[in-house]
Design an enzyme around this catalytic site. Structure first.
Site, PDB file in Angstrom:
ATOM      1  N   HIS A 176       0.728  -0.625  -0.390  1.00 31.82           N
ATOM      2  CA  HIS A 176      -0.020  -0.249   0.215  1.00 31.82           C
ATOM      3  C   HIS A 176       0.923   1.515   0.006  1.00 31.82           C
ATOM      4  CE1 HIS A 176      -1.653   3.719   2.529  1.00 31.82           C
ATOM      5  NE2 HIS A 176      -3.100   2.902   1.388  1.00 31.82           N
ATOM      6  N   ASN A 177       2.104   1.378   0.943  1.00 29.66           N
ATOM      7  CA  ASN A 177       2.418   1.828   0.825  1.00 29.66           C
ATOM      8  C   ASN A 177       3.406   2.349   0.238  1.00 29.66           C
ATOM      9  OD1 ASN A 177       1.316   2.712   3.199  1.00 29.66           O
ATOM     10  ND2 ASN A 177       3.704   2.861   4.235  1.00 29.66           N
TER      11      ASN A 177
HETATM   12  C1  6PG Z   1      -0.759   5.530   5.779  1.00 33.46           C
HETATM   13  C2  6PG Z   1       0.645   6.243   5.312  1.00 33.46           C
HETATM   14  C3  6PG Z   1       1.294   6.284   6.761  1.00 33.46           C
HETATM   15  C4  6PG Z   1       2.419   7.270   6.776  1.00 33.46           C
HETATM   16  C5  6PG Z   1       3.804   6.537   5.612  1.00 33.46           C
HETATM   17  C6  6PG Z   1       4.563   8.357   5.251  1.00 33.46           C
HETATM   18  O1  6PG Z   1      -0.437   4.694   5.732  1.00 33.46           O
HETATM   19  O2  6PG Z   1      -1.144   6.295   6.988  1.00 33.46           O
HETATM   20  O3  6PG Z   1       1.102   5.397   4.551  1.00 33.46           O
HETATM   21  O4  6PG Z   1       1.420   5.008   6.913  1.00 33.46           O
HETATM   22  O5  6PG Z   1       2.431   8.262   6.482  1.00 33.46           O
HETATM   23  O6  6PG Z   1       4.253   6.073   6.574  1.00 33.46           O
HETATM   24  O7  6PG Z   1       5.857   7.342   4.978  1.00 33.46           O
HETATM   25  P1  6PG Z   1       7.318   8.313   4.400  1.00 33.46           P
HETATM   26  O8  6PG Z   1       7.291   9.014   5.174  1.00 33.46           O
HETATM   27  O9  6PG Z   1       8.142   7.405   4.210  1.00 33.46           O
HETATM   28  O10 6PG Z   1       6.283   9.155   3.650  1.00 33.46           O
END
Ligand code: 6PG
Length: 479
Positions: free
Chosen positions: A188-189
């Protein structure tokens, strides 16, 4: 203290605190605990009226406050802090109890923890949670792994606190055993990174090629958000782009240092894809684009390098170009989801998880960062054909890409001519063309490998493995 709490949350930084409040607001009695007890007291003081909280100070008190089987959620930093908290609480638990890790853990850690705790009879439920602070409070998208038994006990509670899709379906499903939930959250990320990169490229093109100011680009994104690109990330992009810096009166986006950071989940998606042999080139380009942006000294040292003269468009030409960029963005987005779902399928196969891709796309429809109208269509594609080899094999998506491809190619050609970096768009198109190609230069690669290393090759017209005696008379032998 009576053992009345249906769930306990330890780790009350903003995500943990908001999840605890979400459970309480939904009628559950929630035991709360934090290493620094003042945080626990503050939570109850500030939000105690929202529901039933049981404030606890020690680990023993916290565990004692939970009804059996205990559901203990840990919301601490991924990595060593998570292991430390497990080490503290596991000895106080009994067989049948559950430890739920709602952080962004690496799925391999989750697999290890699950295995270790299983020996003690404890269910370890690695759970992806997406939606940021607001989602945690009002309804996130939740991706739990772990055993079926743990889901039977925990699932209804997660369903209650989760986001609901437009059709009312809760955005949570039992993704699969052990690390499956965290794996899916990782992908997802990765998709989140790719979406953000593609949006960034669209923005850059609209500024540098179409000549629009940030506020005008924001309006274009607002329009796009009423169509097939309707999504949370497009919506917030318009917000960020129309924001004006109070101190300077300049567009906010022009006063922010252009070096993107990352906490690592996008990078993991690519690292694991390399191990699984899955081409997630769009996601990889998104990760590398963030890395490139961060090399300030290298960028400064490269600023003098030759490039084409900028030739911004104007008027009707600019507007027509913006329409083409929408096509390119949409087509590239289909490709990054195709790549992400391929990785989920490959991970599922490698680890024996049996992940339902339709169910995953369904729970991403609301609550999470990549929520988008588009996910409903992905779900429909997998529902119609659960064994769909790739999203690109879905007729509707294939037709849409076919309709977009001329504009997609045109946008890339323009970007290349004008020297605007578009690694995400380009990787997506190359992936598409690579899959389509009747013949790839991989045949030549095989020939080269055989030439210098006798690595052998297969033939198109006969079974078997062969080697050509390159250094001799060049006859072919069976290998
Ligand atoms: C979510 C986001 C969350 C977070 C990320 C940001 O699904 O709510 O993905 O997990 O905002 O980890 O990731 P980065 O700091 O690597 O951009």
């Amino acid at each position: 203290m009576s053992s009345s709490a249906q769930i306990g949350v330890t780790g009350l930084a903003v995500m943990g605190r908001n999840l605890a409040r979400n459970f309480a607001r939904n009628g559950y009695t929630v035991a709360v605990h934090n290493r620094t007890a003042s945080r626990t007291r503050d939570l109850v003081k500030e939000f105690g009226q929202e529901g039933d909280f049981v404030a606890t100070e020690t680990a023993e008190e916290f565990v004692a406050a939970l009804e059996r089987p205990r559901r203990l959620m840990i919301m601490v930093k991924a990595g060593d802090p998570t292991d430390a908290v497990i080490k503290e609480f596991a000895p106080l638990l009994e067989p049948g109890d559950m430890i739920i890790d709602g952080g962004n853990a690496h799925f391999a850690d989750t697999r290890r923890r699950e295995r270790e705790l299983r020996e003690q009879g404890i269910h370890f439920v690695g759970t992806g949670i997406s939606g940021g602070e607001e989602g945690a409070l009002h309804g996130p998208s939740i991706m739990p792994g772990g055993s079926k038994e743990s889901y039977a006990s925990l699932g209804p509670m997660l369903e209650k606190i989760s986001a609901k899709a437009k059709d009312g379906a809760p955005c949570v499903t039992h993704v699969g055993p052990d690390g499956a939930g965290h794996f899916v959250k990782m992908v997802h990320n990765g998709i989140e990174y790719a979406d953000m990169q593609l949006i960034g490229e669209a923005y850059q093109l609209l500024r540098d090629v179409a000549g629009y100011a940030p506020a005008q680009v924001a309006d274009i994104f607002r329009t796009w958000n009423t169509g097939r690109l309707d999504s949370y990330l497009i919506e917030i992009t318009a917000e960020v782009l129309s924001h004006v810096d109070a101190a300077t009166g300049k567009p906010f986006v022009d006063v922010v240092v252009d070096q993107a950071e990352q906490k690592g989940t996008g990078r993991w998606t690519v690292q694991i894809a390399l191990d699984l042999g899955v081409p997630v080139s769009g996601i990889a380009e998104a990760v590398f684009a963030r890395s490139l942006s961060g090399h300030a000294a290298l960028r400064a040292a490269s600023r003098h390098l030759a490039g084409p003269q900028p030739a911004p468009l104007s008027g009707a030409e600019a507007a027509a170009f913006a329409d083409r960029v929408e096509q390119a963005l949409y087509a590239s987005k289909i490709v990054s989801y195709t790549q992400g779902f391929h990785e989920i399928a490959a991970g599922g196969e490698e680890y024996g998880w049996d992940i339902d891709q339709g169910a995953v796309s369904a729970i991403w429809r609301a609550g999470c960062i990549i929520r988008a109208a588009f996910l409903d269509r992905i779900r429909a594609a997998y529902d119609a054909r659960p064994d769909l080899p790739s999203l690109l094999s879905d007729e509707t998506f294939a037709r849409e890409i076919a309709a977009a491809q001329d504009d997609w190619r045109e946008v890339l050609a323009t970007a290349v001519r004008q020297g605007v970096p578009t690694p995400g768009f380009a990787a997506a198109l190359s992936y598409y063309d690579g899959l389509r190609a009747p013949r790839l230069p991989a045949a030549l690669t095989q020939g080269q490998r055989d030439f210098f290393g006798a690595h052998t090759y297969r033939r198109v017209d006969r079974e078997g493995t062969f080697h050509t005696l390159w250094g001799g008379d060049r006859t072919e032998v069976s290998a």
